[in-house]
Design a protein around this motif. Structure first.
Motif, short mmCIF file in Angstrom:
data_model
loop_
_atom_site.label_atom_id
_atom_site.label_comp_id
_atom_site.label_asym_id
_atom_site.label_seq_id
_atom_site.Cartn_x
_atom_site.Cartn_y
_atom_site.Cartn_z
N GLY A 36 36.03 53.95 36.96
CA GLY A 36 36.63 54.74 35.88
C GLY A 36 37.81 55.58 36.33
O GLY A 36 38.70 55.88 35.55
N GLY A 37 37.82 55.96 37.60
CA GLY A 37 38.92 56.77 38.11
C GLY A 37 40.04 55.93 38.69
O GLY A 37 41.01 56.47 39.22
N GLY A 38 39.90 54.61 38.60
CA GLY A 38 40.95 53.74 39.11
C GLY A 38 40.82 53.42 40.59
O GLY A 38 41.69 52.79 41.18
N GLU A 39 39.70 53.83 41.22
CA GLU A 39 39.49 53.50 42.63
C GLU A 39 39.14 52.02 42.78
O GLU A 39 38.34 51.49 42.01
CB GLU A 39 38.34 54.33 43.21
CG GLU A 39 38.69 55.76 43.47
CD GLU A 39 39.86 55.90 44.46
OE1 GLU A 39 39.75 55.37 45.58
OE2 GLU A 39 40.87 56.51 44.06
N VAL A 40 39.72 51.36 43.80
CA VAL A 40 39.47 49.93 44.02
C VAL A 40 38.12 49.76 44.74
O VAL A 40 37.93 50.25 45.85
CB VAL A 40 40.60 49.30 44.85
CG1 VAL A 40 40.27 47.85 45.17
CG2 VAL A 40 41.92 49.39 44.08
N LEU A 41 37.18 49.06 44.09
CA LEU A 41 35.84 48.86 44.66
C LEU A 41 35.67 47.46 45.24
O LEU A 41 34.76 47.21 46.01
CB LEU A 41 34.77 49.08 43.58
CG LEU A 41 34.78 50.46 42.90
CD1 LEU A 41 33.67 50.51 41.86
CD2 LEU A 41 34.61 51.56 43.93
N GLY A 42 36.52 46.54 44.84
CA GLY A 42 36.41 45.18 45.35
C GLY A 42 37.74 44.48 45.16
O GLY A 42 38.53 44.84 44.29
N GLN A 43 37.99 43.48 46.01
CA GLN A 43 39.29 42.82 46.00
C GLN A 43 39.11 41.38 46.44
O GLN A 43 38.26 41.08 47.28
CB GLN A 43 40.21 43.58 46.96
CG GLN A 43 41.66 43.22 46.84
CD GLN A 43 42.57 44.25 47.54
OE1 GLN A 43 42.10 45.30 47.98
NE2 GLN A 43 43.85 43.95 47.61
N LEU A 44 39.94 40.48 45.93
CA LEU A 44 39.77 39.05 46.22
C LEU A 44 41.08 38.33 45.98
O LEU A 44 41.84 38.70 45.08
CB LEU A 44 38.70 38.55 45.24
CG LEU A 44 38.13 37.16 45.31
CD1 LEU A 44 36.65 37.21 44.91
CD2 LEU A 44 38.87 36.25 44.36
N ARG A 45 41.37 37.32 46.78
CA ARG A 45 42.60 36.54 46.61
C ARG A 45 42.30 35.04 46.60
O ARG A 45 41.53 34.55 47.43
CB ARG A 45 43.59 36.87 47.73
CG ARG A 45 44.85 36.00 47.71
CD ARG A 45 45.90 36.47 48.70
NE ARG A 45 46.54 37.69 48.24
CZ ARG A 45 47.62 38.25 48.83
NH1 ARG A 45 48.14 37.70 49.91
NH2 ARG A 45 48.15 39.35 48.35
N LEU A 46 42.94 34.34 45.66
CA LEU A 46 42.76 32.89 45.53
C LEU A 46 44.12 32.24 45.30
O LEU A 46 45.04 32.90 44.81
CB LEU A 46 41.93 32.57 44.27
CG LEU A 46 40.45 32.93 44.24
CD1 LEU A 46 39.91 32.64 42.85
CD2 LEU A 46 39.70 32.08 45.28
N PRO A 47 44.24 30.93 45.60
CA PRO A 47 45.48 30.26 45.20
C PRO A 47 45.52 30.12 43.67
O PRO A 47 44.47 29.97 43.04
CB PRO A 47 45.40 28.89 45.88
CG PRO A 47 44.00 28.72 46.32
CD PRO A 47 43.33 30.05 46.35
N THR A 48 46.71 30.20 43.10
CA THR A 48 46.88 30.04 41.64
C THR A 48 47.03 28.57 41.30
O THR A 48 47.72 27.84 42.02
CB THR A 48 48.15 30.77 41.19
OG1 THR A 48 48.02 32.15 41.48
CG2 THR A 48 48.38 30.62 39.68
N GLY A 49 46.39 28.15 40.22
CA GLY A 49 46.61 26.79 39.75
C GLY A 49 47.89 26.71 38.94
O GLY A 49 48.50 27.72 38.62
N PHE A 50 48.31 25.47 38.60
CA PHE A 50 49.51 25.28 37.78
C PHE A 50 49.12 24.61 36.47
O PHE A 50 48.39 23.62 36.44
CB PHE A 50 50.54 24.41 38.52
CG PHE A 50 51.85 24.30 37.77
CD1 PHE A 50 52.82 25.29 37.89
CD2 PHE A 50 52.10 23.21 36.93
CE1 PHE A 50 54.02 25.20 37.19
CE2 PHE A 50 53.29 23.12 36.22
CZ PHE A 50 54.25 24.12 36.35
N GLY A 51 49.59 25.17 35.38
CA GLY A 51 49.25 24.63 34.06
C GLY A 51 48.07 25.38 33.48
O GLY A 51 47.34 26.09 34.18
N ALA A 52 47.89 25.23 32.16
CA ALA A 52 46.90 26.02 31.43
C ALA A 52 45.48 25.89 32.02
O ALA A 52 44.82 26.90 32.31
CB ALA A 52 46.89 25.64 29.96
N ASP A 53 45.01 24.67 32.21
CA ASP A 53 43.63 24.49 32.68
C ASP A 53 43.42 25.11 34.04
O ASP A 53 42.43 25.80 34.29
CB ASP A 53 43.28 22.99 32.73
CG ASP A 53 43.18 22.39 31.33
OD1 ASP A 53 43.06 23.19 30.36
OD2 ASP A 53 43.24 21.16 31.21
N ALA A 54 44.37 24.85 34.94
CA ALA A 54 44.23 25.34 36.32
C ALA A 54 44.32 26.87 36.38
O ALA A 54 43.58 27.52 37.12
CB ALA A 54 45.30 24.70 37.21
#
Lengths: 327, 327
Positions: A36-54
């Motif tokens: 609620g205070g905007g503190e980051v509790l978790g973080q994750l990175r993934l490759p982005t897909g291309f196109g709507a489905d991905a």
């Protein structure tokens, strides 16, 4: 979500305020969970897909992955905000165009809400980053207005005025990259000549200083430092025109703070110092500019801070950050 | 105020909402009384004095004269707003500088409140005019954001965002006259080169086209119309750079409407048509600009409408129009 799975004491406002923000970039998707205070509790990175489905699949995967990291169900998130590099209708969650993601007319908000069972909001990524940077930096300075100046492939800004995102009457606020500043400047893909973006952006660097280096602006800076005259010229042009962007933002909107982000901002001190020097040079010959203290208003987004993802989480907050007209 | 002196039925909200606005110009002072809906019920013009005592006296005289015109006591006005061509602290009513009026560090709000017995607010005149023009024009267009572009001796803008005056973090919002648009342009008194104000303002006209005519821009236009090549050049430069100001305002803040006022705006149709033509020319070679419909967003303040005085009356309203930070 059961009692034994509750998060630690830092989540003082309870899980109802656990929000997710996803920054869907051209190549990678960054997701964060904030309290609620905007503190980051978790973080994750993934490759982005291309196109709507991905794109839908990688966004769902990011949110699910984050939920699992925090041992909650995705439906326990109170809101989901998504930042998209493109033209979006933040009121409906529709992505009009996002060329780099291969999206056209996608009901991203509605699709994500349906798939994840959590209310999803969609925002332009520069606006989302503006809100994230504002959250991180403006409080300490007691600033109530800020511009986030994004130096990526292009140049654009996001405005936070009186603590709220100002999107403009048609969602185009901050499109300063297409303000011409030199009538004899290069032709811009937008059809005008001498736009700021043709002089101060990632594309401006690679056009003027072609290189195979994965970080062209870094290569440019190093060559300039080594004394390459042509590199010095392009580097100085970059600094002066970033300074121009700062001047336009302050003279037009009088924001208290201009925070520079985007790929080029990872240059760090040489960029910030160079921009401030250009502003100080102007101030030394203009008492009017000196009175505005432009160089004192410029900061960089701290390296590694996921401004757009954090901002997206805040955009997605139920309290409806940002003006929606008519109100 | 006694029963038999009450105003006619047009004052539907009662006398408690009768407000006065005074626009203290360099040579003349315009005062208006408006009702709760912003309708002008009375109007008066006096010469402006020079220096603190004279400005105070002419402002008091204007308010008293208006009260007498409406058969009320000045203390019956619910508020007084004053627009001043200079640097003001709208929070305290202090005029920091107003060179053309000979004012420096004058507690104008407090002095007027003491002398007239009515709560007085002080605002920069361009901001006041922005609010006046917004009140008159924005409603019909259902616009929630507007820039008022003042073409007087100088060039400056006032911003109304989400229906409220946006003064900026330090009261400098709208100072776009000092954004350089041409690195090879004329030196500006501010110390920079090629500022918008050196190309599109009353002072820009008289510098490039010296004349004894009482309305230099009118003389310029007539000479250009008669085919004088040099006049055509200066006239075209004026139009193109007013168009530049419109472009800067829309690309930065995305206001729905840009209303042109100030002395030069009395040129009327030739000015508006010329600025719209310049914007349309740009749009014809830039799909991006075309999508923004810049020329469709430009209007003129209607001739004779006392925008700054009406706006001052609205600034002075007890409901506190305008952001005051922190809020």
């Amino acid at each position: 979500m059961t009692a034994e799975l509750r998060l630690d004491g830092s989540l003082s406002t309870g899980t109802s305020a656990l929000r997710v923000g996803v920054d869907v970039g051209g190549t990678k998707t960054d997701a964060v969970a904030v309290d609620g205070g905007g503190e980051v509790l978790g973080q994750l990175r993934l490759p982005t897909g291309f196109g709507a489905d991905a794109v839908l699949a990688s966004t769902v995967e990011a949110v699910s992955g984050l939920a699992s990291q925090l041992s909650v169900d995705p439906r326990d998130f109170s809101s989901l905000g998504v930042g998209i590099p493109g033209s979006v209708d933040s009121g409906t969650g529709r992505v009009t165009h996002a060329v780099n993601l291969g999206l056209e007319g996608l009901e991203l908000g509605a699709e994500l809400t349906a798939r994840l069972g959590v209310s999803a909001h969609v925002e332009n990524d520069v606006n989302a980053a503006a809100l994230g940077a504002y959250h991180l930096l403006a409080g300490a300075r007691q600033s109530h207005s800020m511009a986030y100046l994004n130096l990526g492939t292009g140049l654009a800004a996001g405005l936070v005025l009186g603590g709220e995102l100002w999107r403009g009457s048609r969602g185009n606020a901050g499109e300063i990259g297409h303000i011409p500043v030199d009538p004899s400047g290069p032709l811009c893909p937008c059809g005008q000549r001498g736009c700021l973006e043709t002089l101060a952006s990632g594309s401006a660097v690679t056009r003027q200083w072609p290189t195979d280096h994965p970080r062209p602006a870094q290569a440019l800076f190093e060559a300039a430092l080594a004394g390459d005259e042509s590199a010095v010229e392009v580097w100085e042009r970059l600094l002066v025109n970033v300074a121009s962007a700062v001047r336009i933002l302050v003279l037009t909107v009088d924001v208290d703070l201009v925070v520079i982000g985007g790929g080029i901002s990872s240059l760090g001190t040489p960029l910030l110092g160079g921009v401030r020097s250009a502003l100080d040079r102007w101030a030394s010959s203009s008492p009017f500019l000196a009175s505005l203290d432009l160089s004192g208003r410029v900061e960089l987004v701290p390296p590694g801070f996921p401004a757009a993802a954090v901002g997206a989480a805040l955009v997605g907050a139920a309290d409806g950050t940002g003006h929606r007209w008519p109100r």
